[in-house]
Enzyme design. Structure first.
Site, PDB file in Angstrom:
ATOM      1  N   HIS A  52       5.133   6.003  -4.385  1.00 33.83           N
ATOM      2  CA  HIS A  52       5.573   4.841  -4.949  1.00 33.83           C
ATOM      3  C   HIS A  52       4.649   3.763  -4.247  1.00 33.83           C
ATOM      4  O   HIS A  52       4.514   2.503  -4.649  1.00 33.83           O
ATOM      5  CB  HIS A  52       7.195   4.530  -4.395  1.00 33.83           C
ATOM      6  CG  HIS A  52       7.945   5.289  -5.082  1.00 33.83           C
ATOM      7  ND1 HIS A  52       8.136   5.459  -6.283  1.00 33.83           N
ATOM      8  CD2 HIS A  52       8.671   6.210  -4.386  1.00 33.83           C
ATOM      9  CE1 HIS A  52       9.065   6.284  -6.671  1.00 33.83           C
ATOM     10  NE2 HIS A  52       9.472   6.757  -5.651  1.00 33.83           N
ATOM     11  N   ARG A  77       3.075  11.652   1.116  1.00 33.35           N
ATOM     12  CA  ARG A  77       3.877  11.910   0.327  1.00 33.35           C
ATOM     13  C   ARG A  77       3.214  11.790  -1.112  1.00 33.35           C
ATOM     14  O   ARG A  77       2.487  10.690  -1.362  1.00 33.35           O
ATOM     15  CB  ARG A  77       5.441  11.081   0.077  1.00 33.35           C
ATOM     16  CG  ARG A  77       5.664  11.438  -1.163  1.00 33.35           C
ATOM     17  CD  ARG A  77       7.313  10.640  -1.238  1.00 33.35           C
ATOM     18  NE  ARG A  77       7.528   9.645  -1.363  1.00 33.35           N
ATOM     19  CZ  ARG A  77       8.804   9.030  -1.635  1.00 33.35           C
ATOM     20  NH1 ARG A  77       9.881   9.490  -1.877  1.00 33.35           N
ATOM     21  NH2 ARG A  77       9.029   7.535  -1.736  1.00 33.35           N
ATOM     22  N   ASP A  88      -7.492  17.889   2.223  1.00 32.40           N
ATOM     23  CA  ASP A  88      -9.198  17.652   2.894  1.00 32.40           C
ATOM     24  C   ASP A  88      -9.520  16.348   3.512  1.00 32.40           C
ATOM     25  O   ASP A  88     -10.329  16.250   4.059  1.00 32.40           O
ATOM     26  CB  ASP A  88     -10.064  17.907   1.684  1.00 32.40           C
ATOM     27  CG  ASP A  88     -10.221  19.585   1.066  1.00 32.40           C
ATOM     28  OD1 ASP A  88      -9.839  20.401   1.986  1.00 32.40           O
ATOM     29  OD2 ASP A  88     -10.726  19.661  -0.050  1.00 32.40           O
ATOM     30  N   GLU A 154      16.015  16.316  -5.031  1.00 28.37           N
ATOM     31  CA  GLU A 154      16.410  14.901  -5.460  1.00 28.37           C
ATOM     32  C   GLU A 154      17.341  14.782  -6.581  1.00 28.37           C
ATOM     33  O   GLU A 154      17.509  13.785  -7.461  1.00 28.37           O
ATOM     34  CB  GLU A 154      15.183  13.825  -5.695  1.00 28.37           C
ATOM     35  CG  GLU A 154      14.530  13.820  -4.611  1.00 28.37           C
ATOM     36  CD  GLU A 154      13.156  13.085  -4.833  1.00 28.37           C
ATOM     37  OE1 GLU A 154      12.998  11.620  -4.642  1.00 28.37           O
ATOM     38  OE2 GLU A 154      12.023  13.453  -5.042  1.00 28.37           O
ATOM     39  N   ASP A 180      17.322   8.950  -5.708  1.00 23.83           N
ATOM     40  CA  ASP A 180      16.984   9.729  -6.929  1.00 23.83           C
ATOM     41  C   ASP A 180      18.192  10.522  -7.177  1.00 23.83           C
ATOM     42  O   ASP A 180      18.544  10.909  -8.291  1.00 23.83           O
ATOM     43  CB  ASP A 180      15.706  10.430  -6.928  1.00 23.83           C
ATOM     44  CG  ASP A 180      14.521   9.597  -7.341  1.00 23.83           C
ATOM     45  OD1 ASP A 180      14.532   8.663  -8.266  1.00 23.83           O
ATOM     46  OD2 ASP A 180      13.530   9.534  -6.403  1.00 23.83           O
TER      47      ASP A 180
END
Length: 261
Positions: A52, A77, A88, A154, A180
């Site tokens: 988000h 996230r 990486d 969620e 959610d």
């Protein structure tokens, strides 16, 4: 802290296994300075929110550098397709939203670890491997030992299989996304609705019973006390909520001061 020569901070898997409460926050602001502020404030971890938030991959890498320099463990996230590049870059953990099934959790856990534990693609030219300075078998072992995978559940369907998701080898923590979950259960953004709270309680207890670290958003000390009693140990606030609240308080104080004078 793990050896500061290495770009990866490998403390999180042990922190999740410790049984101790861990406190951090989601940060969607594209700012290395915010990451440093979280570290200096004393949080255990920070979640760079690429679901988000607005940081691109270049800024995300700078935020990971800021976390390593200031001594806070960084989680990112992100969506599944970004996992290889985020790893990486040197993330300490990846937290993937909307994990719905045991099979999905197993596939994602495999993507975070090198063979023989998983199927992550190997490259030693990356920041995580010190651009080749710390590549080879040592980097592979440090990564497999020190990078955590956190599954987010969620939906009510995911809560139903929380124990199975938590039981997957390579899943270090399972985080319940209450907003959610509330939407998926038909309660809009009211995650304090009684049916949603019952689902959260059931999910947290199932994760803890499976021997993994349960996580949840906690915006107040009362939230932490309640969810901690249900087994949660991975507690997350939200940086923008904290900042906005502090700014509102400062603005109100300024208005009151003007009225007094």
């Amino acid at each position: 802290m793990t050896d500061p020569r290495y770009p990866i901070d490998g403390r999180l898997p042990a922190m999740f296994r410790s049984g101790q409460p861990l406190r951090g926050l989601f940060n969607g602001l594209p700012s290395p300075a915010i990451i440093e502020m979280c570290a200096y404030a004393g949080f255990d971890f920070v979640i760079i929110d690429n679901e988000h938030g607005s940081a691109d991959l270049g800024v995300t890498e700078h935020m990971l550098r800021a976390a390593r320099a200031s001594g806070i463990a960084p989680v990112v996230r992100c969506f599944e397709h970004d996992l290889p590049r985020i790893l990486d870059m040197g993330a300490s953990a990846v937290q993937v939203p909307m994990v719905q099934t045991v099979e999905q959790a197993r596939r994602l856990a495999g993507m975070t670890r090198y063979p023989p534990l998983g199927n992550r693609g190997s490259a030693f030219s990356t920041r995580a491997a010190g651009y080749g300075a710390y590549g080879g078998a040592g980097h592979t072992q440090r990564s497999n030992d020190g990078i955590a995978f956190i599954a987010m559940i969620e939906t009510p369907e995911a809560v139903d299989v929380a124990a199975g998701i938590a039981g997957v080898e390579g899943v270090d923590a399972v985080f319940i996304g209450p907003n959610d979950l509330a939407h998926a259960m038909g309660h809009g953004s009211d995650w304090n609705a009684e049916p949603v709270q019952r689902a959260i309680e059931r999910g947290l207890k199932a994760i803890a019973d499976a021997g993994k670290c349960p996580g949840i958003i906690t915006l107040t000390p009362a939230d932490e006390e309640k969810y901690g009693a249900w087994g949660a140990r991975y507690f997350c606030n939200v940086s923008t909520s904290i900042i906005t609240r502090a700014l509102a308080q400062a603005a109100s104080a300024g208005k009151d001061a003007k009225l007094r004078y």
